[in-house]
Scaffold this motif. Structure first.
Motif, short mmCIF file in Angstrom:
data_model
loop_
_atom_site.label_atom_id
_atom_site.label_comp_id
_atom_site.label_asym_id
_atom_site.label_seq_id
_atom_site.Cartn_x
_atom_site.Cartn_y
_atom_site.Cartn_z
N ALA A 48 97.88 18.98 61.11
CA ALA A 48 99.10 18.74 60.35
C ALA A 48 99.94 18.13 61.62
O ALA A 48 99.91 17.03 62.09
CB ALA A 48 100.04 19.39 59.36
N ARG A 49 99.89 18.78 62.77
CA ARG A 49 100.33 18.79 63.61
C ARG A 49 99.97 17.14 64.35
O ARG A 49 100.12 15.83 64.83
CB ARG A 49 100.82 19.54 65.09
CG ARG A 49 102.11 20.12 65.20
CD ARG A 49 102.67 21.15 65.33
NE ARG A 49 101.49 22.34 65.57
CZ ARG A 49 101.26 23.75 65.83
NH1 ARG A 49 102.16 23.85 64.61
NH2 ARG A 49 100.14 24.24 65.84
N ASN A 72 97.52 15.34 62.96
CA ASN A 72 98.31 14.08 62.42
C ASN A 72 99.57 13.39 62.24
O ASN A 72 100.09 12.45 62.93
CB ASN A 72 98.39 14.21 60.50
CG ASN A 72 97.81 13.38 59.58
OD1 ASN A 72 97.51 12.25 60.06
ND2 ASN A 72 97.57 13.79 58.36
N ILE A 73 100.65 14.75 62.68
CA ILE A 73 102.05 14.03 62.92
C ILE A 73 101.96 13.16 63.76
O ILE A 73 102.24 11.96 64.58
CB ILE A 73 102.54 14.88 63.45
CG1 ILE A 73 102.81 15.42 61.91
CG2 ILE A 73 104.23 14.60 64.19
CD1 ILE A 73 103.58 16.91 62.36
N TYR A 90 100.32 9.89 63.72
CA TYR A 90 101.38 8.30 63.56
C TYR A 90 102.09 8.12 64.20
O TYR A 90 102.56 7.12 64.74
CB TYR A 90 101.93 8.91 62.38
CG TYR A 90 101.10 8.89 61.08
CD1 TYR A 90 100.35 10.06 60.34
CD2 TYR A 90 100.78 7.66 60.42
CE1 TYR A 90 99.61 9.12 59.66
CE2 TYR A 90 99.86 6.69 58.93
CZ TYR A 90 99.50 8.38 59.12
OH TYR A 90 98.51 7.80 57.51
N MET A 103 107.67 9.33 57.71
CA MET A 103 106.59 10.84 57.81
C MET A 103 105.89 11.74 56.75
O MET A 103 104.35 11.92 56.90
CB MET A 103 107.06 11.50 59.26
CG MET A 103 107.31 10.50 60.46
SD MET A 103 105.29 10.04 61.24
CE MET A 103 104.80 10.97 61.74
N GLN A 109 103.61 9.22 54.59
CA GLN A 109 101.76 9.42 55.42
C GLN A 109 101.12 10.38 55.69
O GLN A 109 99.83 10.71 55.91
CB GLN A 109 102.43 8.80 56.87
CG GLN A 109 102.77 7.73 57.21
CD GLN A 109 102.22 6.48 56.68
OE1 GLN A 109 101.15 6.06 56.99
NE2 GLN A 109 102.47 5.98 55.29
N THR A 110 101.79 11.99 56.42
CA THR A 110 101.48 12.69 56.49
C THR A 110 100.95 13.53 55.15
O THR A 110 99.96 14.30 54.80
CB THR A 110 101.97 14.22 57.69
OG1 THR A 110 103.59 14.48 56.84
CG2 THR A 110 101.77 13.08 58.47
N LEU A 123 102.83 15.82 53.74
CA LEU A 123 103.41 16.94 53.77
C LEU A 123 104.30 17.89 53.15
O LEU A 123 105.12 16.63 53.13
CB LEU A 123 103.45 17.60 55.71
CG LEU A 123 101.69 17.63 56.45
CD1 LEU A 123 102.59 17.32 57.83
CD2 LEU A 123 101.18 18.79 55.85
N LEU A 177 106.66 19.47 56.96
CA LEU A 177 106.38 18.86 57.73
C LEU A 177 108.48 19.61 58.77
O LEU A 177 107.67 19.79 60.50
CB LEU A 177 107.53 17.33 57.56
CG LEU A 177 107.18 16.48 58.27
CD1 LEU A 177 106.31 15.84 59.06
CD2 LEU A 177 107.69 15.20 57.59
#
Lengths: 108, 215
Positions: free
Chosen positions: A26-27, A29-30, A33, A45, A48-49, A51, A56
């Protein structure tokens, strides 16, 4: 120790030194972006993610704690917005992470 | 190389994400419908009809993005490349609008230089306007990186000479209604469907989200 085993250990070692903060999916991915855009707000965010808000939030806190992202409050029109920006430290950490992963996959 | 390609795809995905609201499609649909109604409006309100050509579309875009899109998908600022491209776009758009309006006024008032107005049985000027619209919109689509714009540019560009052809057979205002109105309504319906899907997929966020975003 056999040569094959030693070689296997040498291949794995780069992964043990990889940035664990970024290495979480997840991180990662963040960070990816935020690396390619200048800034984005929380809602963008989240969209997009994929989450949830809480998820998030938790990941953002971890990234902010290590100085990889910063929270900037700015006005868009007359409305205040909380924008998330990748710091210089975060960019360097992400570049280093990419380099390590590329090296790892090239060697196996 | 692979990493660069993937990051490019991520940036492109984020960028194209901002177009899935259908607002641009609705804007172009309204623009075409405005062109279709222009002869009728000109009869009713005189030269003031030009306001109906230039005001609704940008208004829909601005208000749509501010009150529909941003509250649902948030705000993003893209890197320097996109920002520079956006500025170029604004300049090109202003130039195109000015040129198109001048050519349209010349068409309406039949004040063309030399024999331009009579070349190709009078179709030269509409063809020139049509081609320049297609080229201009093509440039717009390329810089904006928004594939739909290619098609809309083609539709608008072709509608102009088609309207001129129809004018000689069925006269005004029917020529405009058919040439501009029909594709305009089709695009409007398409844009509305995209917007409906967007509203359904991205409802307004809950209060905790709104508070987080407002700081």
């Amino acid at each position: 120790m056999k040569t094959q085993d030693k070689r296997a250990i040498d291949d794995v070692q780069p992964l043990t030194t990889v940035d664990k903060v970024i290495h979480e999916p997840a991180r990662l991915n963040i960070m990816a972006y935020l690396y390619v855009i200048e800034s984005a707000d929380f809602l963008f965010m989240m969209r997009q993610t994929g989450l949830t808000f809480g998820n998030l939030s938790a990941h953002m806190s971890k990234l902010e704690a290590v100085g990889y992202i910063k929270v900037v409050k700015e006005f868009v029109g007359r409305k205040p917005h909380t924008m998330l920006v990748l710091t210089e430290k975060g960019k360097q950490a992400f570049d280093e992470y990419r380099k390590q992963m590329k090296q790892f996959f090239n060697e196996i | 190389m692979t990493e660069k390609m993937n990051l490019k795809e991520i940036e492109k995905k984020a960028y194209r994400f901002t177009f899935q609201d259908g607002i641009y499609d609705i804007m172009f649909g309204v623009l075409l419908v405005s062109f279709a109604l222009a002869p009728i409006l000109r009869e009713v309100i005189g030269l003031g009809y030009i306001l109906f050509l230039v005001i609704p579309a940008p208004l829909i875009l601005t208000l749509g993005k501010r009150y529909i899109t941003v509250p649902r998908i948030g705000i993003v600022k893209f890197g320097l490349n996109r920002q520079v491209a956006h500025k170029k776009l604004v300049i090109i758009s202003v130039i195109l609008v000015i040129i198109t309006l001048i050519l349209l006024m010349m068409t309406i008032t039949k004040t063309f230089p030399g024999t331009l107005g009579t070349m190709l049985d009078g179709y030269a000027v509409p063809l020139i306007i049509g081609i320049s619209t297609i080229i201009g919109m093509g440039v717009f689509a390329y810089i904006k990186d928004f594939p739909h714009l290619w098609i809309y540019g083609l539709i608008i560009g072709l509608s102009i000479p088609v309207a001129e052809v129809l004018y000689k057979t069925i006269g005004t205002p029917l020529n405009g209604i058919i040439a501009f109105g029909v594709p305009g309504i089709v695009i409007l319906i398409y844009g509305s469907l995209i917007l409906f899907r967007f509203l359904h997929k991205y409802p307004l966020p809950k209060e905790e989200m709104s508070n987080e975003n407002s700081g």
